[in-house]
Design a protein around this motif. Structure first.
Motif, PDB file in Angstrom:
ATOM      1  N   UNK A  87       0.819  -1.213   0.000  1.00  0.00           N
ATOM      2  CA  UNK A  87       0.000   0.000   0.000  1.00  0.00           C
ATOM      3  C   UNK A  87       0.855   1.266   0.000  1.00  0.00           C
ATOM      4  N   UNK A  88       2.151   1.099   0.131  1.00  0.00           N
ATOM      5  CA  UNK A  88       3.052   2.246   0.118  1.00  0.00           C
ATOM      6  C   UNK A  88       2.959   2.985  -1.212  1.00  0.00           C
ATOM      7  N   UNK A  89       2.685   4.281  -1.141  1.00  0.00           N
ATOM      8  CA  UNK A  89       2.503   5.086  -2.348  1.00  0.00           C
ATOM      9  C   UNK A  89       2.244   6.532  -1.947  1.00  0.00           C
ATOM     10  N   UNK A  90       2.242   7.393  -2.930  1.00  0.00           N
ATOM     11  CA  UNK A  90       1.721   8.736  -2.733  1.00  0.00           C
ATOM     12  C   UNK A  90       0.232   8.684  -3.068  1.00  0.00           C
ATOM     13  N   UNK A  91      -0.575   9.153  -2.155  1.00  0.00           N
ATOM     14  CA  UNK A  91      -2.027   9.134  -2.320  1.00  0.00           C
ATOM     15  C   UNK A  91      -2.505  10.531  -2.706  1.00  0.00           C
ATOM     16  N   UNK A  92      -3.307  10.571  -3.774  1.00  0.00           N
ATOM     17  CA  UNK A  92      -3.804  11.826  -4.311  1.00  0.00           C
ATOM     18  C   UNK A  92      -5.324  11.876  -4.187  1.00  0.00           C
ATOM     19  N   UNK A  93      -5.798  12.922  -3.603  1.00  0.00           N
ATOM     20  CA  UNK A  93      -7.228  13.176  -3.550  1.00  0.00           C
ATOM     21  C   UNK A  93      -7.663  13.826  -4.870  1.00  0.00           C
ATOM     22  N   UNK A  94      -8.879  13.517  -5.315  1.00  0.00           N
ATOM     23  CA  UNK A  94      -9.405  14.204  -6.485  1.00  0.00           C
ATOM     24  C   UNK A  94     -10.856  14.591  -6.245  1.00  0.00           C
ATOM     25  N   UNK A  95     -11.287  15.588  -6.990  1.00  0.00           N
ATOM     26  CA  UNK A  95     -12.688  16.024  -6.980  1.00  0.00           C
ATOM     27  C   UNK A  95     -13.093  16.297  -8.425  1.00  0.00           C
ATOM     28  N   UNK A  96     -14.253  15.784  -8.800  1.00  0.00           N
ATOM     29  CA  UNK A  96     -14.641  15.833 -10.213  1.00  0.00           C
ATOM     30  C   UNK A  96     -16.055  16.335 -10.377  1.00  0.00           C
ATOM     31  N   UNK A  97     -16.205  17.264 -11.308  1.00  0.00           N
ATOM     32  CA  UNK A  97     -17.543  17.659 -11.750  1.00  0.00           C
ATOM     33  C   UNK A  97     -17.562  17.478 -13.257  1.00  0.00           C
ATOM     34  N   UNK A  98     -17.147  18.442 -13.986  1.00  0.00           N
ATOM     35  CA  UNK A  98     -16.848  18.243 -15.406  1.00  0.00           C
ATOM     36  C   UNK A  98     -15.341  18.087 -15.542  1.00  0.00           C
ATOM     37  N   UNK A  99     -14.646  18.961 -14.853  1.00  0.00           N
ATOM     38  CA  UNK A  99     -13.181  18.900 -14.775  1.00  0.00           C
ATOM     39  C   UNK A  99     -12.786  18.144 -13.519  1.00  0.00           C
ATOM     40  N   UNK A 100     -11.574  17.588 -13.540  1.00  0.00           N
ATOM     41  CA  UNK A 100     -11.030  16.921 -12.356  1.00  0.00           C
ATOM     42  C   UNK A 100      -9.935  17.781 -11.740  1.00  0.00           C
ATOM     43  N   UNK A 101     -10.053  18.013 -10.434  1.00  0.00           N
ATOM     44  CA  UNK A 101      -9.033  18.729  -9.696  1.00  0.00           C
ATOM     45  C   UNK A 101      -8.296  17.739  -8.788  1.00  0.00           C
TER      46      UNK A 101
END
Length: 112
Positions: A87-101
């Motif tokens: 499970x070791x990794x860099x974890x990235x949060x995302x938020x999506x509507x039309x575009x993904x941030x």
């Protein structure tokens, strides 16, 4: 201006737990979740959750990770239990509507 601020990563022993948080400002989003990227590997989806609470998990984390979301606070959480070295990794949060941030990423290291 959409901003994603992650917290909760760190070093944990195998079998341990961590809880990641991602606070999102600037809008509301249909889908939120987490990806991760280990060294030398492609970024992969870990878990996602819709505004209505529908969840999706990678097979490798099913039964160990739980994603949740507070729509009032526009925050998504990832509870990670029974952690393994893989499970070791860099974890990235995302938020999506039309575009993904994307968030800036938080390091999770599982090692004894």
């Amino acid at each position: 201006q959409v901003q994603l601020v992650e917290s909760g990563g760190g070093l944990v022993q195998p079998g341990g737990s961590l809880r990641l948080s991602c606070a999102v400002s600037g809008s509301t989003f249909s889908s939120m979740g987490w990806y991760r990227q280990a060294p030398g590997k492609e970024r992969e989806l870990v878990a996602s959750i819709t505004r209505g609470g529908r969840t999706n998990y990678a097979d490798s984390v099913k039964g160990r990770f739980t994603i949740s979301r507070d729509n009032a606070e526009n925050t998504v959480y990832l509870q990670m239990d029974s952690l393994k070295p893989e499970d070791t990794a860099v974890y990235y949060c995302y938020a999506q509507r039309v575009t993904t941030w994307w968030g800036q990423g938080t390091q999770v290291t599982v090692s004894s």
